[in-house]
Enzyme design. Sequence first.
Site, PDB file in Angstrom:
ATOM      1  N   LEU A 127       0.886  -1.160   0.000  1.00 14.30           N
ATOM      2  CA  LEU A 127       0.000   0.000   0.000  1.00 14.30           C
ATOM      3  C   LEU A 127       0.924   1.210   0.000  1.00 14.30           C
ATOM      4  O   LEU A 127       1.685   1.415   0.947  1.00 14.30           O
ATOM      5  CB  LEU A 127      -0.912   0.011   1.230  1.00 14.30           C
ATOM      6  CG  LEU A 127      -2.189   0.851   1.148  1.00 14.30           C
ATOM      7  CD1 LEU A 127      -3.081   0.375   0.006  1.00 14.30           C
ATOM      8  CD2 LEU A 127      -2.963   0.809   2.449  1.00 14.30           C
ATOM      9  N   ASP A 128       0.902   1.971  -1.085  1.00  8.65           N
ATOM     10  CA  ASP A 128       1.813   3.105  -1.207  1.00  8.65           C
ATOM     11  C   ASP A 128       1.671   4.056  -0.028  1.00  8.65           C
ATOM     12  O   ASP A 128       0.580   4.209   0.533  1.00  8.65           O
ATOM     13  CB  ASP A 128       1.544   3.880  -2.500  1.00  8.65           C
ATOM     14  CG  ASP A 128       1.866   3.075  -3.743  1.00  8.65           C
ATOM     15  OD1 ASP A 128       2.659   2.122  -3.629  1.00  8.65           O
ATOM     16  OD2 ASP A 128       1.318   3.396  -4.817  1.00  8.65           O
ATOM     17  N   ALA A 129       2.769   4.723   0.311  1.00  5.67           N
ATOM     18  CA  ALA A 129       2.751   5.673   1.421  1.00  5.67           C
ATOM     19  C   ALA A 129       1.657   6.719   1.237  1.00  5.67           C
ATOM     20  O   ALA A 129       0.988   7.114   2.198  1.00  5.67           O
ATOM     21  CB  ALA A 129       4.115   6.344   1.544  1.00  5.67           C
ATOM     22  N   THR A 175      -1.171   6.440  -0.295  1.00  4.14           N
ATOM     23  CA  THR A 175      -2.515   5.865  -0.365  1.00  4.14           C
ATOM     24  C   THR A 175      -3.034   5.595   1.036  1.00  4.14           C
ATOM     25  O   THR A 175      -2.327   5.042   1.875  1.00  4.14           O
ATOM     26  CB  THR A 175      -2.496   4.546  -1.158  1.00  4.14           C
ATOM     27  OG1 THR A 175      -1.966   4.780  -2.457  1.00  4.14           O
ATOM     28  CG2 THR A 175      -3.896   3.965  -1.280  1.00  4.14           C
TER      29      THR A 175
END
Length: 230
Positions: free
Chosen positions: A56-58, A60
């Site tokens: 989970l991208d930073a 997001t």
Amino acid sequence: MSNILPILYQDEHLVVINKPISLPVHKSKGMANDAPYVTKWLGQQLECSVYNVHRLDAKTSGILLLALSPEMATQLTEQFARREVDKVYHALVKGIPGEGIFDGKVKKAKRGNKAAAETAYRTLRTVYTKWEHKGEENLPLSLVELKPTTGRWHQLRQHCSHDRHDIIGDAEHGDFPLNRLLAEMIGEKRLYLHACSLSFEHPVTKERMTFEEPTPPTFAALLDLFDGES
């Protein structure tokens, strides 16, 4: 940003949280020794070791699953690898994507080669601005549901940008002038991408577990600025 993370579920094997924006999941190269990240903060909060099992991208926000032992991390990671986990995201994008499948190849992180990827998408709501932007009059903005079946680097952001349905706030693949304009209007600079649903099988109980987290209010607030303008 508070270092107390909101927990949606916890047992002796795993924990599910609602990850805030701009917080990395784990430490990576180039980060300062005192930099915040999920596994560090959550480990301190729970007073135990915490292991990440999916990306989970930073930038997001939304639902994030973590394991409380290396063995559990392995079992959960294998579920993701076998594509047995259902993931749903909401995003605000430029234009009106409609409904279908993004299946174009996407770039791998920091490498020039590409990998196959697939994302189902469905437009949920559209509003029209009064702007002419890059030759398009009354530029539309849409709330879109995204369901990735693969888990590539920045997959959703890259897929949306392929047909110029850029995710609002995407500072790497998106529409930079539009990002700046909307950030000034709404008073918040963020990536408008949120992990709103996650479903997986508990490796111990074998129960199918589903977690949902509403899209942040800023998503609707941005669309409401233009609703009924044209």
